[in-house]
Write a protein that holds these residues in place. Structure first.
Motif, PDB file in Angstrom:
ATOM      1  N   THR A  42      30.278  54.828  37.152  1.00  0.00           N
ATOM      2  CA  THR A  42      31.241  54.948  36.058  1.00  0.00           C
ATOM      3  C   THR A  42      30.971  53.975  34.921  1.00  0.00           C
ATOM      4  OG1 THR A  42      32.791  53.328  37.005  1.00  0.00           O
ATOM      5  CG2 THR A  42      33.044  55.627  37.688  1.00  0.00           C
ATOM      6  N   TYR A  43      30.095  52.997  35.107  1.00  0.00           N
ATOM      7  CA  TYR A  43      29.966  51.931  34.121  1.00  0.00           C
ATOM      8  C   TYR A  43      29.068  52.322  32.951  1.00  0.00           C
ATOM      9  CZ  TYR A  43      31.912  48.941  37.828  1.00  0.00           C
ATOM     10  OH  TYR A  43      32.714  48.386  38.802  1.00  0.00           O
ATOM     11  N   GLU A  44      29.610  52.198  31.751  1.00  0.00           N
ATOM     12  CA  GLU A  44      28.863  52.400  30.516  1.00  0.00           C
ATOM     13  C   GLU A  44      28.354  51.070  29.952  1.00  0.00           C
ATOM     14  OE1 GLU A  44      28.243  55.309  29.079  1.00  0.00           O
ATOM     15  OE2 GLU A  44      29.478  56.614  30.339  1.00  0.00           O
ATOM     16  N   ALA A  45      29.022  49.980  30.290  1.00  0.00           N
ATOM     17  CA  ALA A  45      28.648  48.638  29.838  1.00  0.00           C
ATOM     18  C   ALA A  45      29.543  47.645  30.566  1.00  0.00           C
ATOM     19  CB  ALA A  45      28.805  48.487  28.324  1.00  0.00           C
ATOM     20  N   GLY A  46      29.254  46.371  30.370  1.00  0.00           N
ATOM     21  CA  GLY A  46      30.068  45.337  30.987  1.00  0.00           C
ATOM     22  C   GLY A  46      30.087  44.073  30.151  1.00  0.00           C
ATOM     23  N   LEU A  47      31.036  43.208  30.446  1.00  0.00           N
ATOM     24  CA  LEU A  47      31.131  41.893  29.821  1.00  0.00           C
ATOM     25  C   LEU A  47      31.371  40.890  30.938  1.00  0.00           C
ATOM     26  CD1 LEU A  47      31.305  40.542  26.913  1.00  0.00           C
ATOM     27  CD2 LEU A  47      33.780  40.475  27.325  1.00  0.00           C
ATOM     28  N   LEU A  48      30.446  39.962  31.106  1.00  0.00           N
ATOM     29  CA  LEU A  48      30.584  38.936  32.135  1.00  0.00           C
ATOM     30  C   LEU A  48      31.215  37.703  31.513  1.00  0.00           C
ATOM     31  CD1 LEU A  48      30.133  37.574  34.859  1.00  0.00           C
ATOM     32  CD2 LEU A  48      27.754  37.137  34.171  1.00  0.00           C
ATOM     33  N   ARG A  49      32.441  37.399  31.943  1.00  0.00           N
ATOM     34  CA  ARG A  49      33.137  36.179  31.515  1.00  0.00           C
ATOM     35  C   ARG A  49      32.955  35.133  32.607  1.00  0.00           C
ATOM     36  NH1 ARG A  49      38.258  36.843  31.757  1.00  0.00           N
ATOM     37  NH2 ARG A  49      38.405  38.959  32.568  1.00  0.00           N
ATOM     38  N   ARG A  50      32.271  34.056  32.292  1.00  0.00           N
ATOM     39  CA  ARG A  50      31.818  33.137  33.339  1.00  0.00           C
ATOM     40  C   ARG A  50      32.834  32.071  33.735  1.00  0.00           C
ATOM     41  NH1 ARG A  50      27.029  34.054  30.417  1.00  0.00           N
ATOM     42  NH2 ARG A  50      25.353  34.912  31.724  1.00  0.00           N
ATOM     43  N   ARG A  51      33.676  31.605  32.804  1.00  0.00           N
ATOM     44  CA  ARG A  51      34.468  30.418  33.078  1.00  0.00           C
ATOM     45  C   ARG A  51      35.968  30.635  33.086  1.00  0.00           C
ATOM     46  NH1 ARG A  51      34.256  26.188  35.346  1.00  0.00           N
ATOM     47  NH2 ARG A  51      35.485  25.073  33.809  1.00  0.00           N
ATOM     48  N   ASP A  52      36.441  31.737  32.513  1.00  0.00           N
ATOM     49  CA  ASP A  52      37.879  31.835  32.259  1.00  0.00           C
ATOM     50  C   ASP A  52      38.632  32.649  33.296  1.00  0.00           C
ATOM     51  OD1 ASP A  52      37.059  34.390  31.651  1.00  0.00           O
ATOM     52  OD2 ASP A  52      37.849  34.408  29.606  1.00  0.00           O
ATOM     53  N   SER A  53      38.031  32.866  34.461  1.00  0.00           N
ATOM     54  CA  SER A  53      38.695  33.672  35.480  1.00  0.00           C
ATOM     55  C   SER A  53      38.298  33.200  36.869  1.00  0.00           C
ATOM     56  CB  SER A  53      38.334  35.151  35.316  1.00  0.00           C
ATOM     57  OG  SER A  53      39.023  35.951  36.264  1.00  0.00           O
ATOM     58  N   ALA A  54      39.272  33.230  37.767  1.00  0.00           N
ATOM     59  CA  ALA A  54      39.036  32.892  39.174  1.00  0.00           C
ATOM     60  C   ALA A  54      39.804  33.891  40.028  1.00  0.00           C
ATOM     61  CB  ALA A  54      39.487  31.460  39.463  1.00  0.00           C
ATOM     62  N   LEU A  55      39.573  33.826  41.322  1.00  0.00           N
ATOM     63  CA  LEU A  55      40.329  34.609  42.285  1.00  0.00           C
ATOM     64  C   LEU A  55      41.091  33.674  43.207  1.00  0.00           C
ATOM     65  CD1 LEU A  55      37.652  37.263  43.377  1.00  0.00           C
ATOM     66  CD2 LEU A  55      39.503  37.576  41.708  1.00  0.00           C
ATOM     67  N   VAL A  56      42.250  34.113  43.669  1.00  0.00           N
ATOM     68  CA  VAL A  56      42.995  33.387  44.694  1.00  0.00           C
ATOM     69  C   VAL A  56      43.509  34.389  45.721  1.00  0.00           C
ATOM     70  CG1 VAL A  56      43.739  31.510  43.159  1.00  0.00           C
ATOM     71  CG2 VAL A  56      45.189  33.549  43.440  1.00  0.00           C
ATOM     72  N   HIS A  57      43.884  33.881  46.873  1.00  0.00           N
ATOM     73  CA  HIS A  57      44.649  34.662  47.839  1.00  0.00           C
ATOM     74  C   HIS A  57      46.112  34.428  47.461  1.00  0.00           C
ATOM     75  CE1 HIS A  57      46.648  35.852  51.516  1.00  0.00           C
ATOM     76  NE2 HIS A  57      45.514  36.122  52.142  1.00  0.00           N
ATOM     77  N   PRO A  58      46.791  35.431  46.903  1.00  0.00           N
ATOM     78  CA  PRO A  58      48.115  35.184  46.320  1.00  0.00           C
ATOM     79  C   PRO A  58      49.126  34.523  47.252  1.00  0.00           C
ATOM     80  CG  PRO A  58      47.317  37.328  45.659  1.00  0.00           C
ATOM     81  CD  PRO A  58      46.354  36.816  46.691  1.00  0.00           C
ATOM     82  N   ALA A  59      49.302  35.067  48.444  1.00  0.00           N
ATOM     83  CA  ALA A  59      50.318  34.525  49.339  1.00  0.00           C
ATOM     84  C   ALA A  59      49.919  33.152  49.880  1.00  0.00           C
ATOM     85  CB  ALA A  59      50.582  35.491  50.492  1.00  0.00           C
ATOM     86  N   LYS A  60      48.628  32.948  50.128  1.00  0.00           N
ATOM     87  CA  LYS A  60      48.196  31.626  50.580  1.00  0.00           C
ATOM     88  C   LYS A  60      48.432  30.578  49.505  1.00  0.00           C
ATOM     89  CE  LYS A  60      44.784  32.768  54.143  1.00  0.00           C
ATOM     90  NZ  LYS A  60      43.362  32.634  54.586  1.00  0.00           N
ATOM     91  N   LEU A  61      48.208  30.947  48.240  1.00  0.00           N
ATOM     92  CA  LEU A  61      48.481  29.998  47.169  1.00  0.00           C
ATOM     93  C   LEU A  61      49.964  29.626  47.155  1.00  0.00           C
ATOM     94  CD1 LEU A  61      47.757  28.367  44.670  1.00  0.00           C
ATOM     95  CD2 LEU A  61      48.030  30.457  43.306  1.00  0.00           C
TER      96      LEU A  61
END
Length: 471
Positions: free
Chosen positions: A186-205
């Motif tokens: 499905t991908y026509e293009a992408g944008l890699l944002r290196r510093r402004d995003s992280a992942l967490v485990h919501p309930a553990k946080l």
């Protein structure tokens, strides 16, 4: 003349219904995150209690507020009241995307606060860095991964949007480069944002923040819904009374205890699927070695990510407002939306045919008309509030907590001087106008997705009066 309606990739390449039916068959209505993060239990508030700071709400905003207040003044008596369980609502059931943006994206921020947007971007990055450093310092088990994120184009007209957003920390990827990193047709293009995003485990946080609060001396009471805020800051619950010198309201999507905020937010329901763990061969078929979070660029967008045990969370697209603006558990089960999400999942990753989902759930987003948090104080400065995060609040709640503590202390800071902090969103109208306007907006956004991104007269009018939304 408006452009003719065209199909999207999710309609052009819809999987067979049997694949969707098989995938959803074993799923159950339950929140994976909260099942995966059993937390501590806290007592009900009983009797008549006094404190220096009362915090109403046991989600991220309330937990950060209590923790930061106690770290600022260890001698203060801080009490947190939660109506059900810590992190049971939005803070325990979101996608786990921890984004630096305080303004719900660049377009929204530049449009609303052009003169201070660069400062808001800087403060957003500082805020995310502070979250990361606090998690590390306190050893919080929050599943924090600073992996960055991909924005992807799934239609040709979205490619230019990503190209225009590229910069020093955001790398544009053409279709071949994007598909080489994450294998989706499905991908026509992408944008890699290196510093402004992280992942967490919501309930553990949420639950690790609660433990950090308790370790710091915060008194936490669960199953203690605040029914009213009386003279000054007297908080009444079914089993007790809390008398506080100052109060921070962190009630998110639930009706505000302050009349002035009753029409400032509406609940919009968002829906999510969680897959079973991927096999080694399924995992290899995806690429996705950087484990970045992914979101597509449509108005009705999807977001998806990997968990620690290599499940895929897949959510978004439908955003449903129910007449009357109430929060009800019955709204969380919407079979047509789960079927749509499952179909879109297999359009995105057709190589995973045969995979099943174990959990399906929904949650209410506290949506305001400017699509990012607003702040304020009441009762001669003894009460502060932060609300209206509109689905991008995992990190912004830390900023909101700091704003509330600034306001309660009566201090002027770089945060309180922001126009974003000093202004309020336009309230929603009462029913039936609210339902008509919100659902017309949703229909128009869907029409734009089916018209090469062209916005109709209604959306252009909203844009002109400062009520437009570009996800």
């Amino acid at each position: 003349m408006s452009p003719s309606r065209t199909s999207t990739v999710f309609e052009r390449h819809r999987p067979d219904h049997a694949i969707v039916r098989h995938a959803l068959a074993p799923s159950r209505q339950a929140v994976f995150w909260t099942e995966d993060a059993p937390g501590d239990h806290y007592p009900r508030l009983r009797g008549d209690v006094g404190c220096d700071l009362a915090v109403v709400g046991g989600g991220y905003t309330g937990l950060w507020t209590a923790l930061l207040a106690k770290r600022e003044d260890p001698s203060a008596r801080v009490v947190l009241l939660e109506g059900k369980r810590i992190g049971w609502a939005a803070s325990g059931r979101n996608g786990g995307f921890c984004e630096a943006s305080l303004t719900h994206g660049e377009e929204n921020g530049r449009t609303r606060w052009p003169g201070e947007f660069d400062e808001l971007q800087r403060l957003g990055m500082v805020n995310l860095d502070e979250i990361e450093s606090t998690i590390t310092e306190l050893g919080l088990d929050a599943g924090f991964e600073r992996n960055g994120a991909f924005d992807v184009a799934t239609e040709p007209h979205q490619v230019e949007w990503l190209w225009e957003a590229a910069g020093p920390d955001a790398e544009f990827l053409d279709g071949d480069a994007m598909r080489a990193l994450v294998h989706s047709p499905t991908y026509e293009a992408g944008l890699l944002r290196r510093r402004d995003s992280a992942l967490v485990h919501p309930a553990k946080l949420a639950r690790s923040l609660a433990r950090a609060c308790a370790d710091a001396g915060v008194e936490i009471f669960e199953h203690s819904p605040v029914e009213s805020i009386g003279d000054g800051t007297v908080l009444e619950t079914p089993t007790g009374t809390l008398r506080s010198k100052r109060t921070a309201l962190a009630t998110n999507v639930f009706p505000s205890l302050l009349r002035r905020n009753r029409l400032a937010t509406v609940p919009v329901y968002d829906y999510v699927l969680m897959s079973e763990p991927l096999s080694a061969s399924q995992r290899a078929s995806l690429g996705w070695e950087g484990r970045q979070g992914i979101g597509d660029s449509a108005n009705q967008f999807h977001y998806y990510r990997l968990t620690a045990d290599d499940r895929i969370l897949f959510g978004g697209y439908d955003a449903v407002y129910h007449y009357g603006g109430r929060v009800r558990a019955s709204y969380e089960d919407r079979p047509e939306t789960f079927q749509r999400l499952a179909a879109h999942f297999f359009t995105t990753f057709p190589q995973l045919e045969g995979l099943t989902f174990t959990h399906r759930w929904a949650g209410a987003i506290d949506t305001c008309s400017r699509f990012c948090a607003f702040f304020g104080s009441a009762r001669e400065g003894r009460v502060a509030y932060a609300a209206g995060y509109t689905g991008l609040g995992v990190a912004a709640t830390h900023f909101g907590a700091k704003v509330m503590l600034d306001l309660l202390a009566g201090r002027t800071t770089e945060r309180t001087e922001l126009e974003m902090v000093r202004t309020r969103p336009i309230p929603f109208p009462p029913e039936p106008a609210a339902s008509l306007g919100i659902n017309l907006t949703r229909w128009s956004l869907d029409a734009a997705d089916h018209s090469a991104g062209h916005r109709n007269a209604f959306l252009r009018t909203l844009d002109a009066v400062g009520l437009g939304f570009d996800s």
